[in-house]
Design a protein around this motif. Structure first.
Motif, mmCIF file in Angstrom:
data_model
loop_
_atom_site.group_PDB
_atom_site.id
_atom_site.type_symbol
_atom_site.label_atom_id
_atom_site.label_comp_id
_atom_site.label_asym_id
_atom_site.label_seq_id
_atom_site.Cartn_x
_atom_site.Cartn_y
_atom_site.Cartn_z
ATOM 1 N N GLN A 1 -11.906 -48.849 -12.755
ATOM 2 C CA GLN A 1 -11.025 -49.895 -12.237
ATOM 3 C C GLN A 1 -10.259 -50.562 -13.382
ATOM 4 O O GLN A 1 -9.056 -50.825 -13.264
ATOM 5 N N ALA B 1 -7.563 -48.232 -14.478
ATOM 6 C CA ALA B 1 -6.463 -48.224 -13.508
ATOM 7 C C ALA B 1 -5.578 -49.457 -13.684
ATOM 8 O O ALA B 1 -4.350 -49.370 -13.601
ATOM 9 N N GLU B 2 -6.194 -50.610 -13.942
ATOM 10 C CA GLU B 2 -5.426 -51.830 -14.183
ATOM 11 C C GLU B 2 -4.583 -51.703 -15.450
ATOM 12 O O GLU B 2 -3.428 -52.131 -15.482
ATOM 13 N N GLU B 3 -5.158 -51.117 -16.485
ATOM 14 C CA GLU B 3 -4.416 -50.910 -17.735
ATOM 15 C C GLU B 3 -3.231 -49.977 -17.509
ATOM 16 O O GLU B 3 -2.135 -50.213 -18.023
ATOM 17 N N ILE B 4 -3.450 -48.914 -16.732
ATOM 18 C CA ILE B 4 -2.363 -47.983 -16.427
ATOM 19 C C ILE B 4 -1.252 -48.726 -15.702
ATOM 20 O O ILE B 4 -0.066 -48.554 -16.011
ATOM 21 N N SER B 5 -1.618 -49.566 -14.760
ATOM 22 C CA SER B 5 -0.626 -50.337 -14.004
ATOM 23 C C SER B 5 0.168 -51.243 -14.934
ATOM 24 O O SER B 5 1.403 -51.325 -14.839
ATOM 25 N N LYS B 6 -0.525 -51.924 -15.843
ATOM 26 C CA LYS B 6 0.158 -52.807 -16.798
ATOM 27 C C LYS B 6 1.100 -52.007 -17.694
ATOM 28 O O LYS B 6 2.221 -52.448 -17.982
ATOM 29 N N GLN C 1 2.518 -49.136 -16.982
ATOM 30 C CA GLN C 1 3.660 -48.688 -16.187
ATOM 31 C C GLN C 1 4.668 -49.816 -15.998
ATOM 32 O O GLN C 1 5.879 -49.593 -16.098
ATOM 33 N N GLU C 2 4.180 -51.030 -15.742
ATOM 34 C CA GLU C 2 5.080 -52.178 -15.604
ATOM 35 C C GLU C 2 5.811 -52.440 -16.909
ATOM 36 O O GLU C 2 7.018 -52.707 -16.917
#
Length: 106
Positions: A44, A47-52, A54-55
């Motif tokens: 999890q 996944a949060e790091e990937i989201s950050k 990507q943003e």
């Protein structure tokens, strides 16, 4: 009788082994469930790091595009200024120095 006590001792030993194996299995199960929970949390977090990321990538791409657009605009303006400068040179060759100076001083 000795045979009966031997049988009881054997049963006691088997029961003791069974209890030991049961306890070891229970402890292993708890440890593995804990590891699964840890791995789930790590996933999890990843996944949060990937989201950050990507943003951040999207934001940087927008910034890059804006800089690129401004650079193209400035290059266009530079080209126009160079053309005007060239035209002024041509005009200065045709105009008298006095007329040229009067145009420049406007």
């Amino acid at each position: 009788m000795p045979r009966d006590s031997f049988t009881r001792a054997s049963e006691t030993k088997k029961r003791s082994q069974f209890i030991s194996e049961e306890k070891a299995t229970y402890l292993e199960k708890i440890a593995l469930e804990g590891r699964i929970a840890t791995l789930t949390t790590e996933r999890q977090d990843a996944a949060e790091e990937i989201s950050k990321i990507q943003e951040s990538h999207q934001s940087l791409q927008q910034r890059f595009d804006a800089v690129d657009a401004e650079k193209q605009d400035v290059l266009g303006r530079l080209t126009a200024a160079e053309r005007r400068e060239e035209q002024l040179r041509k005009d200065s060759e045709v105009l008298s120095p006095r007329r040229f100076m009067s145009l420049v001083m406007r």
